[in-house]
Design an enzyme around this catalytic site. Structure first.
Site, PDB file in Angstrom:
ATOM      1  N   ASP A  48       0.850  -1.197   0.000  1.00  0.00           N
ATOM      2  CA  ASP A  48       0.000   0.000   0.000  1.00  0.00           C
ATOM      3  C   ASP A  48       0.879   1.237   0.000  1.00  0.00           C
ATOM      4  O   ASP A  48       2.065   1.179   0.316  1.00  0.00           O
ATOM      5  CB  ASP A  48      -0.908   0.011   1.243  1.00  0.00           C
ATOM      6  CG  ASP A  48      -1.790   1.250   1.309  1.00  0.00           C
ATOM      7  OD1 ASP A  48      -2.451   1.567   0.307  1.00  0.00           O
ATOM      8  OD2 ASP A  48      -1.802   1.936   2.353  1.00  0.00           O
ATOM      9  N   SER A  49       0.271   2.379  -0.318  1.00  0.00           N
ATOM     10  CA  SER A  49       0.987   3.651  -0.305  1.00  0.00           C
ATOM     11  C   SER A  49       1.354   4.078   1.123  1.00  0.00           C
ATOM     12  O   SER A  49       2.175   4.964   1.300  1.00  0.00           O
ATOM     13  CB  SER A  49       0.124   4.733  -0.963  1.00  0.00           C
ATOM     14  OG  SER A  49      -1.115   4.829  -0.287  1.00  0.00           O
TER      15      SER A  49
ATOM     16  N   CYS B 178      -4.074  -1.052  -2.241  1.00  0.00           N
ATOM     17  CA  CYS B 178      -4.283   0.381  -2.479  1.00  0.00           C
ATOM     18  C   CYS B 178      -5.090   0.549  -3.763  1.00  0.00           C
ATOM     19  O   CYS B 178      -4.731  -0.018  -4.797  1.00  0.00           O
ATOM     20  CB  CYS B 178      -2.916   1.048  -2.617  1.00  0.00           C
ATOM     21  SG  CYS B 178      -2.937   2.771  -3.109  1.00  0.00           S
TER      22      CYS B 178
ATOM     23  N   GLU C 294      -6.379  11.228   8.029  1.00  0.00           N
ATOM     24  CA  GLU C 294      -4.988  11.270   8.493  1.00  0.00           C
ATOM     25  C   GLU C 294      -4.740  12.360   9.529  1.00  0.00           C
ATOM     26  O   GLU C 294      -3.708  12.362  10.190  1.00  0.00           O
ATOM     27  CB  GLU C 294      -4.034  11.406   7.292  1.00  0.00           C
ATOM     28  CG  GLU C 294      -4.171  10.224   6.338  1.00  0.00           C
ATOM     29  CD  GLU C 294      -2.919   9.914   5.543  1.00  0.00           C
ATOM     30  OE1 GLU C 294      -2.086  10.807   5.373  1.00  0.00           O
ATOM     31  OE2 GLU C 294      -2.802   8.744   5.097  1.00  0.00           O
TER      32      GLU C 294
ATOM     33  N   CYS D 289     -11.424   3.623  -1.835  1.00  0.00           N
ATOM     34  CA  CYS D 289     -10.173   4.118  -1.250  1.00  0.00           C
ATOM     35  C   CYS D 289     -10.014   3.473   0.118  1.00  0.00           C
ATOM     36  O   CYS D 289     -10.991   3.344   0.868  1.00  0.00           O
ATOM     37  CB  CYS D 289     -10.210   5.640  -1.125  1.00  0.00           C
ATOM     38  SG  CYS D 289      -8.802   6.340  -0.240  1.00  0.00           S
TER      39      CYS D 289
ATOM     40  N   HIS E 174      -8.945   4.453   2.862  1.00  0.00           N
ATOM     41  CA  HIS E 174      -9.266   5.247   4.063  1.00  0.00           C
ATOM     42  C   HIS E 174     -10.760   5.401   4.319  1.00  0.00           C
ATOM     43  O   HIS E 174     -11.155   5.738   5.425  1.00  0.00           O
ATOM     44  CB  HIS E 174      -8.668   6.653   3.930  1.00  0.00           C
ATOM     45  CG  HIS E 174      -7.182   6.714   4.062  1.00  0.00           C
ATOM     46  ND1 HIS E 174      -6.336   5.932   3.307  1.00  0.00           N
ATOM     47  CD2 HIS E 174      -6.379   7.466   4.869  1.00  0.00           C
ATOM     48  CE1 HIS E 174      -5.084   6.214   3.633  1.00  0.00           C
ATOM     49  NE2 HIS E 174      -5.083   7.136   4.575  1.00  0.00           N
TER      50      HIS E 174
HETATM   51  N1  I24 Z   1      -4.863   7.420   9.921  1.00  0.00           N
HETATM   52  C1  I24 Z   1      -4.161   7.285   8.800  1.00  0.00           C
HETATM   53  N2  I24 Z   1      -2.981   7.888   8.558  1.00  0.00           N
HETATM   54  C2  I24 Z   1      -2.459   8.699   9.492  1.00  0.00           C
HETATM   55  C3  I24 Z   1      -4.359   8.233  10.848  1.00  0.00           C
HETATM   56  C4  I24 Z   1      -3.147   8.895  10.683  1.00  0.00           C
HETATM   57  N3  I24 Z   1      -2.907   9.623  11.814  1.00  0.00           N
HETATM   58  C5  I24 Z   1      -3.948   9.411  12.647  1.00  0.00           C
HETATM   59  N4  I24 Z   1      -4.831   8.576  12.064  1.00  0.00           N
HETATM   60  N5  I24 Z   1      -1.303   9.330   9.263  1.00  0.00           N
HETATM   61  O1  I24 Z   1      -4.613   6.446   7.818  1.00  0.00           O
HETATM   62  C6  I24 Z   1      -0.628   9.218   8.003  1.00  0.00           C
HETATM   63  C7  I24 Z   1       0.755   9.726   8.057  1.00  0.00           C
HETATM   64  N6  I24 Z   1       1.637   8.893   8.869  1.00  0.00           N
HETATM   65  C8  I24 Z   1       1.393   7.460   8.772  1.00  0.00           C
HETATM   66  C9  I24 Z   1       2.418   6.637   9.529  1.00  0.00           C
HETATM   67  O2  I24 Z   1       3.715   6.969   9.113  1.00  0.00           O
HETATM   68  C10 I24 Z   1       4.023   8.358   9.160  1.00  0.00           C
HETATM   69  C11 I24 Z   1       3.010   9.201   8.461  1.00  0.00           C
HETATM   70  C12 I24 Z   1      -5.751   5.654   8.055  1.00  0.00           C
HETATM   71  C13 I24 Z   1      -5.390   4.412   8.788  1.00  0.00           C
HETATM   72  C14 I24 Z   1      -6.325   3.316   8.495  1.00  0.00           C
HETATM   73  C15 I24 Z   1      -5.969   2.059   9.216  1.00  0.00           C
HETATM   74  C16 I24 Z   1      -6.115   8.120  12.620  1.00  0.00           C
HETATM   75  C17 I24 Z   1      -6.018   6.670  13.086  1.00  0.00           C
HETATM   76  C18 I24 Z   1      -5.212   6.297  14.163  1.00  0.00           C
HETATM   77  C19 I24 Z   1      -5.157   4.971  14.603  1.00  0.00           C
HETATM   78  C20 I24 Z   1      -5.886   3.997  13.922  1.00  0.00           C
HETATM   79  C21 I24 Z   1      -6.685   4.353  12.839  1.00  0.00           C
HETATM   80  C22 I24 Z   1      -6.744   5.687  12.439  1.00  0.00           C
HETATM   81  F1  I24 Z   1      -4.492   7.232  14.806  1.00  0.00           F
HETATM   82  F2  I24 Z   1      -7.486   6.042  11.417  1.00  0.00           F
HETATM   83  N1  DGL Z   2      -4.251   3.979  -0.378  1.00  0.00           N
HETATM   84  C1  DGL Z   2      -4.806   5.009  -1.244  1.00  0.00           C
HETATM   85  C2  DGL Z   2      -6.005   4.431  -2.024  1.00  0.00           C
HETATM   86  O1  DGL Z   2      -6.632   3.486  -1.635  1.00  0.00           O
HETATM   87  C3  DGL Z   2      -5.201   6.244  -0.466  1.00  0.00           C
HETATM   88  C4  DGL Z   2      -4.045   7.048   0.036  1.00  0.00           C
HETATM   89  C5  DGL Z   2      -3.174   7.587  -1.078  1.00  0.00           C
HETATM   90  O2  DGL Z   2      -3.613   8.475  -1.829  1.00  0.00           O
HETATM   91  O3  DGL Z   2      -2.057   7.100  -1.174  1.00  0.00           O
HETATM   92  O4  DGL Z   2      -6.345   4.955  -3.041  1.00  0.00           O
END
Ligand code: I24
Ligand code: DGL
Length: 271
Positions: A12-13, A75, A154, A186, A188
């Site tokens: 995944d990305s 992804c 995120e 997607c 998310h």
């Molecule tokens: N959910 C996602 N990405 C994040 C996040 C999040 N921060 C809080 N939550 N950050 O994706 C992205 C950037 N980061 C990622 C890790 O490496 C560094 C950069 C959705 C996740 C789907 C499983 C909210 C959050 C959380 C815990 C569990 C789930 C969730 F904090 F959505």
């Molecule tokens: N994982 C990507 C998707 O399902 C969402 C996050 C991204 O843009 O990289 O399209």
């Protein structure tokens, strides 16, 4: 029946594909799994096609060296751009998240009006529309890119009033299109599911592509007779990220409810 201990690979990305992996742990708890998230280069959604294709190949090659028996492109954006090429060139089964979602939507719809939401990359590729029309030519797909949804998730704001406003505003054209089925195209979006459902109304069937994908993986494991049978010890679950290990662990441990997760950092050229 054999007992194939080789892992299933997930790419995944970033961390979004963990929604797909969570479903794998639920539907296929005996399987050994390896997950690789390209957090250093996330998001893929707004990137040009050529770049997404090159990145997805790099992730694929890393997992191939781990002796995987099947590859899941978890992804939507990477699936939209790279699945056909990767599938054609790999000697193992490769599963994307688009066809299983499309299949489930065709099954669910009564009016043939199916909506698709996803990143810019996914919607621009028209992969869902193509898949739907190839199955049933009468389907009237309605696609909508929702570039503001990933940032909501995120930034941990799925329960905020701002999120509600953005989701309602973005989905206005989708409400007008009168779809009876909506594909969450997607990784998310399952986290926004309650919001999306309340905006679209309870009568609209939401399709979670990840859930459908693991159903298909399960079927393929049986078809090729490569499923891992139950054993006494814990299955192996390995996690790799191109980004920060601490940030990855924090999300993966909470989301999968597995405090023992310890991701390893990997260096990929250009990441
Ligand atoms: N959910 C996602 N990405 C994040 C996040 C999040 N921060 C809080 N939550 N950050 O994706 C992205 C950037 N980061 C990622 C890790 O490496 C560094 C950069 C959705 C996740 C789907 C499983 C909210 C959050 C959380 C815990 C569990 C789930 C969730 F904090 F959505
Ligand atoms: N994982 C990507 C998707 O399902 C969402 C996050 C991204 O843009 O990289 O399209």
């Amino acid at each position: 029946m054999s007992k194939n201990e080789q892992p299933i690979g997930f790419i995944d990305s970033g961390v979004g594909g963990l929604t797909v992996l969570k479903e794998a742990l639920k539907q296929l708890p005996n399987e050994n799994v390896i997950y690789l998230g390209d957090n250093a280069r996330c998001p893929y959604g707004p990137r040009p096609k050529e770049q997404i294709l090159a990145f997805t190949w790099q992730l694929t090659k890393f997992l191939l060296e781990k002796n995987i028996k099947m590859l899941v492109i978890a992804c939507n954006t990477a699936t939209a751009v790279a699945l056909d090429e990767i599938k054609e060139k790999l000697p193992i089964p490769v599963v994307g998240v688009i066809l299983p979602g499309a299949r489930a939507a065709v099954k669910a719809t009564k009016t043939n009006k199916i909506g698709i939401i996803g990143t810019q990359g996914t919607i621009q590729s028209a992969s869902y529309e193509t898949a739907l029309r190839l199955k049933v030519p009468e389907i009237q797909p309605f696609s909508l890119a929702c570039p503001r949804f990933v940032p909501i998730v995120e930034s941990n704001q799925v329960r905020s009033s701002v999120a509600k406003k953005i989701v309602a505003e973005t989905l206005l054209p989708m409400q007008r299109a009168k779809v009876d089925t909506l594909i969450l195209g997607c990784t998310h979006y399952p986290l926004l599911r309650p919001l999306i459902q309340s905006v679209m109304g309870e009568k609209v069937t939401l399709i979670d592509s990840g859930v459908e994908t693991i159903g298909e993986v399960s079927m393929l494991l049986d078809y090729f007779d490569i499923a891992h049978l139950p054993v006494n010890h814990q299955p192996i679950r390995e996690f790799y990220t191109t980004g920060s290990v601490d940030a990855f662990n924090q999300i993966a441990r909470t989301w999968l409810e597995k405090p023992e997760i310890n991701a390893k950092h990997i260096k990929i050229k250009g990441a």
